[in-house]
Scaffold this active site. Structure first.
Site, PDB file in Angstrom:
ATOM      1  N   LYS A 199     -11.064  40.666 -47.485  1.00 49.57           N
ATOM      2  CA  LYS A 199     -11.692  41.635 -48.408  1.00 49.57           C
ATOM      3  C   LYS A 199     -11.721  43.038 -47.822  1.00 49.57           C
ATOM      4  O   LYS A 199     -11.571  44.010 -48.549  1.00 49.57           O
ATOM      5  CB  LYS A 199     -13.129  41.194 -48.743  1.00 49.57           C
ATOM      6  CG  LYS A 199     -13.198  39.913 -49.536  1.00 49.57           C
ATOM      7  CD  LYS A 199     -14.630  39.553 -49.881  1.00 49.57           C
ATOM      8  CE  LYS A 199     -15.484  39.228 -48.684  1.00 49.57           C
ATOM      9  NZ  LYS A 199     -15.053  38.049 -47.910  1.00 49.57           N
ATOM     10  N   ASP A 237     -13.869  35.550 -45.420  1.00 49.89           N
ATOM     11  CA  ASP A 237     -12.697  35.919 -44.617  1.00 49.89           C
ATOM     12  C   ASP A 237     -11.411  35.944 -45.431  1.00 49.89           C
ATOM     13  O   ASP A 237     -10.337  35.622 -44.921  1.00 49.89           O
ATOM     14  CB  ASP A 237     -12.510  34.956 -43.419  1.00 49.89           C
ATOM     15  CG  ASP A 237     -13.747  34.885 -42.568  1.00 49.89           C
ATOM     16  OD1 ASP A 237     -14.353  35.939 -42.335  1.00 49.89           O
ATOM     17  OD2 ASP A 237     -14.124  33.771 -42.165  1.00 49.89           O
ATOM     18  N   GLN A 283     -18.819  37.628 -47.286  1.00 53.77           N
ATOM     19  CA  GLN A 283     -18.675  36.165 -47.342  1.00 53.77           C
ATOM     20  C   GLN A 283     -17.886  35.761 -48.611  1.00 53.77           C
ATOM     21  O   GLN A 283     -17.136  36.573 -49.122  1.00 53.77           O
ATOM     22  CB  GLN A 283     -20.043  35.468 -47.273  1.00 53.77           C
ATOM     23  CG  GLN A 283     -20.698  35.543 -45.898  1.00 53.77           C
ATOM     24  CD  GLN A 283     -21.611  36.732 -45.732  1.00 53.77           C
ATOM     25  OE1 GLN A 283     -22.276  37.161 -46.651  1.00 53.77           O
ATOM     26  NE2 GLN A 283     -21.676  37.278 -44.537  1.00 53.77           N
ATOM     27  N   GLY A 300     -18.028  40.361 -41.227  1.00 52.49           N
ATOM     28  CA  GLY A 300     -17.180  41.203 -40.394  1.00 52.49           C
ATOM     29  C   GLY A 300     -15.950  41.567 -41.193  1.00 52.49           C
ATOM     30  O   GLY A 300     -15.174  40.693 -41.564  1.00 52.49           O
ATOM     31  N   HIS A 301     -15.815  42.839 -41.523  1.00 51.51           N
ATOM     32  CA  HIS A 301     -14.637  43.280 -42.265  1.00 51.51           C
ATOM     33  C   HIS A 301     -13.712  44.046 -41.327  1.00 51.51           C
ATOM     34  O   HIS A 301     -14.134  44.988 -40.673  1.00 51.51           O
ATOM     35  CB  HIS A 301     -15.052  44.176 -43.444  1.00 51.51           C
ATOM     36  CG  HIS A 301     -15.667  43.394 -44.561  1.00 51.51           C
ATOM     37  ND1 HIS A 301     -16.395  43.966 -45.567  1.00 51.51           N
ATOM     38  CD2 HIS A 301     -15.655  42.081 -44.827  1.00 51.51           C
ATOM     39  CE1 HIS A 301     -16.804  43.023 -46.397  1.00 51.51           C
ATOM     40  NE2 HIS A 301     -16.378  41.870 -45.962  1.00 51.51           N
TER      41      HIS A 301
HETATM   42  P1  IMP Z   1     -24.993  32.460 -41.571  1.00 50.54           P
HETATM   43  O1  IMP Z   1     -24.600  33.351 -42.704  1.00 50.54           O
HETATM   44  O2  IMP Z   1     -24.859  33.098 -40.224  1.00 50.54           O
HETATM   45  O3  IMP Z   1     -26.317  31.832 -41.795  1.00 50.54           O
HETATM   46  O4  IMP Z   1     -23.944  31.240 -41.546  1.00 50.54           O
HETATM   47  C1  IMP Z   1     -23.886  30.287 -42.596  1.00 50.54           C
HETATM   48  C2  IMP Z   1     -22.442  29.893 -42.883  1.00 50.54           C
HETATM   49  O5  IMP Z   1     -21.750  31.013 -43.431  1.00 50.54           O
HETATM   50  C3  IMP Z   1     -21.649  29.484 -41.639  1.00 50.54           C
HETATM   51  O6  IMP Z   1     -20.720  28.499 -42.014  1.00 50.54           O
HETATM   52  C4  IMP Z   1     -20.913  30.753 -41.266  1.00 50.54           C
HETATM   53  O7  IMP Z   1     -19.740  30.490 -40.535  1.00 50.54           O
HETATM   54  C5  IMP Z   1     -20.604  31.304 -42.642  1.00 50.54           C
HETATM   55  N1  IMP Z   1     -20.402  32.758 -42.658  1.00 50.54           N
HETATM   56  C6  IMP Z   1     -21.348  33.720 -42.570  1.00 50.54           C
HETATM   57  N2  IMP Z   1     -20.780  34.939 -42.635  1.00 50.54           N
HETATM   58  C7  IMP Z   1     -19.469  34.743 -42.782  1.00 50.54           C
HETATM   59  C8  IMP Z   1     -18.349  35.636 -42.950  1.00 50.54           C
HETATM   60  O8  IMP Z   1     -18.460  36.862 -42.965  1.00 50.54           O
HETATM   61  N3  IMP Z   1     -17.142  35.043 -43.091  1.00 50.54           N
HETATM   62  C9  IMP Z   1     -16.983  33.689 -43.116  1.00 50.54           C
HETATM   63  N4  IMP Z   1     -17.991  32.824 -42.966  1.00 50.54           N
HETATM   64  C10 IMP Z   1     -19.220  33.352 -42.808  1.00 50.54           C
END
Ligand code: IMP
Length: 422
Positions: free
Chosen positions: A16, A13, A223, A40-41
């Site tokens: 990007k 977040d 991420q 999510g962009h």
């Molecule tokens: P998962 O990727 O859904 O398995 O989540 C694992 C961790 O990564 C959690 O803390 C999520 O909040 C974090 N996470 C996954 N995708 C994003 C993103 O696009 N932005 C920020 N955090 C993310």
């Protein structure tokens, strides 16, 4: 523009989406290489807001080739929904979007397992997006995954799906979750597969062909560094390599064809989900949430907020090989009188200048702060470096120096125009 990897240098977040959109102007090809629809962009073009989950944000500019690479895990139903949403907003997809035939698929049993495992973990939960990302990458590593190339082959897909559903239903039942119906999942995935078939290609050769023709490639990271499965704050991480190396394995482009790595950071720090966030601060969280900022693009969850953590960004500069640094959301700090930056961590007599690997040790650390005077003036109308208040310039120079990368872009708002190039 040279072949460029863009990565998040914090916990995701970092803004990007907007920077990718800005850099895309000079790129011919934009490729996503890891993650799934957990990402999510958000991109604003004029007043129109676009939220992209799987499709590279290059799709918002005409004539850019957009690739979903082999390292991404794809929920085909969610991808079709995303494409329909873009088409409704007038975005052209055909001939511009290509999806790797070796990308793995996310199924409802992955989502259900993701949810059940979080319940089982109780207070130790990761706080995942519940999109099934971890279990899908788990199947990939266990060599029991189903790929795009299988979805494109109806007979093989049906056989594989039936086997997988039978196996996963056993696990789901044991966890107290309802079993899945093969017929229902199959019908929904078959429909999505038929819709996606024209986009499914060998993206490795497509990318190498593009490079031979002199195309500039932008690798769009999702991420951030500390959510990386190897380099992040394990187990509070996602299940892919979010660092620069993931761009190569997730696309089939070798490291010696990458020309530069750009890291994106916020002027402060945020994190969604559980896990240590040493510089977390309630005051800055209240301030940013009160401004309507820092709510997740995928889940709407309020993000945890804190001061800029230069220990983390310096560590990120090492593992990614950051050449350049882009700082976003500077305007979020516009009203703060005195701004803190973590420059080391301390636990007892031990001082760290990198992020310790053991999250238990990390959780015990206290940040050592350096304070910077705030500028207490709006920056969102500023369009060049000299116009920025002097304390803002000093702050930006300091965080770039502490990180160890060259500051090249500063963002002072969500729109394309609110960008300062150095
Ligand atoms: P998962 O990727 O859904 O398995 O989540 C694992 C961790 O990564 C959690 O803390 C999520 O909040 C974090 N996470 C996954 N995708 C994003 C993103 O696009 N932005 C920020 N955090 C993310």
């Amino acid at each position: 523009m040279a072949n460029t990897i863009l990565v998040g240098a914090q916990w995701g977040d970092e803004g990007k989406g907007k920077i990718i959109d800005v850099l895309t102007e000079e790129a011919d090809v934009v490729v996503r290489t890891q993650g799934g629809n957990n990402a999510g962009h958000t991109v604003f073009i004029g007043s129109q807001k676009y939220i992209l989950h799987l499709v590279p944000s290059g799709i918002l500019r005409p004539n850019k080739t957009c690739v979903i690479g082999n390292g991404v895990v794809i929920d085909p139903i969610s991808l079709v929904e995303e494409l329909d949403g873009l088409i409704r907003l007038g975005v052209a997809i055909d001939g511009q979007l290509f999806v790797s035939e070796t990308a793995h698929l996310v199924f409802p049993y992955h989502r259900m397992l993701d949810e059940q495992r979080e319940v089982l973990k109780g207070k130790n939960k990761i706080g995942t997006t519940k999109r099934g990302i971890g279990p899908a990458y788990g199947d990939k590593a266990a060599r029991t995954g189903i790929r795009m190339v299988d979805l494109a082959n109806p007979k093989r897909f049906a056989t594989l799906l039936e086997q997988r559903i039978e196996e996963h239903n056993g696990v789901l039942r044991a966890l107290g979750a309802p079993p899945l119906s093969f017929e229902e999942v199959h019908a929904a995935y078959r429909a999505a597969g038929d819709r996606l078939k024209p986009f499914i290609v060998n993206t490795v050769f497509l990318l190498h062909d593009a490079m031979r023709r002199g195309a500039n490639i932008l690798f769009e990271g999702a991420q951030g560094t500390f959510l990386d499965i190897d380099h992040g704050t394990y187990p509070f991480v996602t299940s892919s390599n979010t660092t620069a190396g993931g761009a190569c394995t997730g696309s089939g482009i070798p490291p010696n064809r990458v020309d530069r790595v750009v890291g994106v950071v916020k002027a402060y720090t945020t994190r969604v989900g559980e896990g240590p966030l040493l510089t977390e601060n309630a005051e800055i969280a209240d301030l940013l949430h009160g401004m309507g900022r820092e709510f997740g693009a995928t889940t709407g969850r309020p993000r945890r907020c804190g001061w800029f953590d230069a220990v983390a960004t310096r560590h990120a500069a090492l593992v990614n090989g950051l050449d350049e640094l882009t700082v976003t959301n500077l305007d979020g700090l516009d009203t703060i009188e005195s701004i803190k930056v973590a420059v080391a961590y301390r636990v007892g007599d031990t001082q760290y200048d990198h992020v310790p690997s053991d999250v238990e040790v990390l959780s015990q650390c206290e940040p050592v702060y350096r304070e910077f005077p705030g500028w207490r003036a709006p920056t969102n109308q500023v369009r060049n470096w000299q116009q920025l208040p002097a304390p803002a310039r000093s702050y930006l120079e300091a965080i770039a120096e502490l990180t160890g990368a060259k500051l090249t872009i500063v963002s002072v708002g969500p729109s394309r125009e609110q960008t300062i190039f150095l």
